[in-house]
Motif scaffolding. Structure first.
Motif, PDB file in Angstrom:
ATOM      1  N   ARG A  20     -23.833  18.470  28.134  1.00 27.24           N
ATOM      2  CA  ARG A  20     -23.602  19.464  29.179  1.00 27.24           C
ATOM      3  C   ARG A  20     -22.645  19.010  30.282  1.00 27.24           C
ATOM      4  O   ARG A  20     -22.081  19.833  30.997  1.00 27.24           O
ATOM      5  N   ILE A  24     -19.798  21.650  33.080  1.00 23.17           N
ATOM      6  CA  ILE A  24     -20.071  21.997  34.484  1.00 23.17           C
ATOM      7  C   ILE A  24     -19.024  21.310  35.354  1.00 23.17           C
ATOM      8  O   ILE A  24     -18.869  20.092  35.302  1.00 23.17           O
ATOM      9  N   TYR A 339     -21.846  35.505  35.834  1.00 22.02           N
ATOM     10  CA  TYR A 339     -21.921  34.893  34.503  1.00 22.02           C
ATOM     11  C   TYR A 339     -21.859  35.990  33.443  1.00 22.02           C
ATOM     12  O   TYR A 339     -22.828  36.713  33.222  1.00 22.02           O
ATOM     13  N   GLY A 363     -18.984  31.627  35.462  1.00 22.77           N
ATOM     14  CA  GLY A 363     -18.916  31.002  34.137  1.00 22.77           C
ATOM     15  C   GLY A 363     -18.790  32.043  33.055  1.00 22.77           C
ATOM     16  O   GLY A 363     -19.010  33.237  33.286  1.00 22.77           O
ATOM     17  N   ILE A 437     -19.526  27.024  35.368  1.00 21.26           N
ATOM     18  CA  ILE A 437     -20.431  26.547  34.313  1.00 21.26           C
ATOM     19  C   ILE A 437     -20.176  27.341  33.043  1.00 21.26           C
ATOM     20  O   ILE A 437     -20.233  28.570  33.037  1.00 21.26           O
ATOM     21  N   LEU A 440     -23.799  28.883  30.420  1.00 24.09           N
ATOM     22  CA  LEU A 440     -24.936  28.675  31.341  1.00 24.09           C
ATOM     23  C   LEU A 440     -26.266  28.940  30.626  1.00 24.09           C
ATOM     24  O   LEU A 440     -26.383  29.943  29.929  1.00 24.09           O
ATOM     25  N   GLU A 444     -30.320  26.105  34.065  1.00 27.24           N
ATOM     26  CA  GLU A 444     -29.213  26.040  35.029  1.00 27.24           C
ATOM     27  C   GLU A 444     -29.186  27.289  35.914  1.00 27.24           C
ATOM     28  O   GLU A 444     -28.844  27.209  37.101  1.00 27.24           O
ATOM     29  N   THR A 445     -29.570  28.442  35.337  1.00 27.51           N
ATOM     30  CA  THR A 445     -29.648  29.676  36.124  1.00 27.51           C
ATOM     31  C   THR A 445     -30.671  29.523  37.248  1.00 27.51           C
ATOM     32  O   THR A 445     -30.409  29.856  38.412  1.00 27.51           O
TER      33      THR A 445
END
Ligand code: CFM
Ligand code: HCA
Length: 528
Positions: A20, A24, A339, A363, A437, A440, A444-445
């Protein structure tokens, strides 16, 4: 305090951390490489879809006068049935088959003994009942696994019935996301659809609108403005589209490209094969709409068109200006996180900016690196440089592609000169310190809601309620939450109204997230 990126990454076990960390990015300076278009870590709660979704649901789904058959178990057809809000109404041939979901409903016996006979029968039945202008067949995962030859079934059916039948081998497992499905759809369009139309009288300024799917009526608003200016819209790929109009895409003089991610392939292929030039535009946001209209007029270079464009811009803007500014007054200074799939997370930053709302995180589900970092291309540069609007520019063309890669500084200099800044990726409209990101996930949210506390989170159905239950306003940028259109002048006003209502609803004073009252158990990663 650790920065936001480190805070997220700290929560991961070593393997996931390694995967990951390059997805990011906290933006700083000019050069911000990001990892994108890579396979998702198994088990992570991603919002991505599959190849079938990108082909059947996204690119083919909005064509109204075809029978679009899902060859597979019923779930794939059912869950891609009318969820995307791609609006349509019957055209000159009276057909609108969008409300139907056609599927072969494969059973265990079809998986064991093969499903081709059932598919052939389904095509016969559908053609007899609906008289479509074409039949498109899409494959789901089991079709590839058991080896049903849908291309052979399509060819035989076409011969038998005299109706065009095209197969799309878009098994869900192909590629890493919806993106592979877009590409498969584009390839078949160029092979079987473009260039097969009947001659038609062309009007002035004939254009194709590519990558506009009429979600919530967006294409209708864009078409309204373009018709008012005097463009001849040859076809739209594929919002409220008739397959017979799509066949004539080769006859336009210019393709305008709204969503670049899902349709860039076809824009370039039509240019290479038929010489129709393309231009990336953006009808989301007032600034985006005005600049796009001006760039289009500049492409054709006709003073009459340029003047008419200015007239329509002035008229349309005057109609919404006061109301738009009233919403802006109530919204400016707020922050947003976005997102969405592979295009809107960029375009909507421009509309939010019109409203004084700054984007702190954005993202894509399945964007490619160029959708983030930009692809420095220069349109309309041909060896003979015969384009009307680049007379003064001479650049070395590369071997084949008119949309060439050129040195960054040169591209910037030229695009300033040509006022074409839509060849940039999302980072172009973001500031240092903003976070990007890719792909996502839900952990992470939750982190972004808790740590960055945006006033609004724009995303899709899979994470909407995570935000709402957390007490953060959520608006869906895929489906527009039953609203729209959001494109063009009227769309910008609808969007401003919806966001204003969402932010200021008194409901927020009545909502308290359950974990604010009662302590909750927090999981711990072992062996991380
Ligand atoms: Fe293009 Fe789209 Fe998008 Fe897309 Fe999609 Fe969509 Fe989207 Mo949902 S074609 S990339 S695959 S603009 S369906 S209309 S909203 S994820 S940002
Ligand atoms: C898709 C379609 C989708 C899903 C939207 C969402 C759409 O990717 O298969 O997750 O809310 O716009 O309908 O992107």
């Amino acid at each position: 305090m650790a920065n936001f990126r480190d805070t997220i990454l700290e929560g991961y076990p070593a393997k996931v951390f390694k995967n990951r960390k390059d997805h990011i990015v906290e933006l700083e300076g000019e050069d911000n490489p990001i990892e994108a278009n890579r396979r998702t870590v198994p088990g992570i709660i991603t919002s991505r879809g599959c190849c079938y979704a990108g082909c059947k649901g996204v690119v083919l789904g909005p064509i109204k006068d075809i029978v679009l058959i899902t060859h597979g178990p019923i779930g794939c057809g059912y869950y891609s049935w009318l969820t995307r809000r791609n609006k349509a109404r019957p055209g000159s041939n009276g057909l609108d088959l969008i409300p139907y979901s056609f599927s072969t409903d494969m059973q265990e016996s079809d998986i064991v003994f093969g499903g081709v006979n059932k598919l052939a029968k389904a095509i016969d039945e559908a053609v007899e009942i609906f008289h479509p202008r074409a039949v498109f067949i899409t494959a789901t995962c089991p079709v590839g696994l058991i080896g049903d030859d849908i291309n052979a079934v399509a060819a035989a059916a076409q011969k038998r019935l005299g109706v065009q039948c095209v197969a799309f081998s878009c098994e869900g497992y192909k590629g890493v996301s919806q993106s592979a499905g877009h590409h498969i759809a584009n390839n078949q369009f160029v092979k079987y659809i473009v260039g097969t139309g009947e001659e038609r009288k062309m009007g002035k300024y004939p254009i194709n609108i590519l990558g506009e799917y009429n979600i919530g009526g967006d294409a209708w608003e864009i078409e309204r403005i373009l018709n008012k200016i005097g463009y001849d819209i040859v076809c739209t790929y594929t919002g409220d589209a008739s397959v017979d109009d799509m066949r004539n895409a080769n006859r336009a003089e210019l393709s305008i490209v709204q969503c670049h991610r899902s349709i860039n392939y076809i824009a370039e292929m039509i240019e290479t094969k038929y010489g129709v030039r393309w231009m990336k535009i953006n009808f989301i946001g007032l600034k985006g709409t005005m600049e796009s209209l001006r760039n289009m007029a500049k492409f054709f270079g006709d003073p009459e068109l340029i003047e008419r464009t200015e007239q329509v811009i002035a008229e349309e803007f005057a109609l919404i200006e006061d109301q738009f500014n009233a919403h802006k007054e109530r919204l400016k200074g707020r922050t947003a996180a976005l997102y969405v799939g592979g295009s809107r997370s960029h375009h909507y930053q421009i509309l939010l900016n019109d409203l004084g709302i700054s984007t702190i995180l954005a993202g894509y589900e399945f964007g490619h690196r160029e959708d983030y970092e930009g692809r420095k291309v220069l349109p309309f540069v041909k060896e003979d440089a015969d384009s009307k609007n680049i007379e003064s520019i001479t650049v070395e063309p590369d071997e084949k592609n008119y949309h060439m890669y050129i040195p960054k500084e040169k591209a910037e200099e030229l695009s300033k000169e040509m006022e074409l800044d839509y060849y940039n990726g999302m980072f172009y409209d973001m500031k240092d310190g903003n976070v990007a990101i890719d792909d996502l996930n839900h952990y992470e949210t939750e982190m972004l809601l808790e740590k960055l506390k945006p006033d609004i989170f724009f995303s899709g159905i899979k994470d909407k309620f995570v935000a709402q239950k957390n007490g953060t306003l959520s608006r869906q940028l895929h489906s527009y939450d039953y609203s729209g259109p959001y494109a063009g002048f009227n769309g910008a006003l609808n969007f401003a109204r919806d966001v204003d209502m969402g932010v200021h609803t008194p409901t927020w004073t009545l909502v308290e997230a359950p974990w604010k009252k009662n302590p909750m158990l927090v999981g711990e990663v072992l062996g991380g």
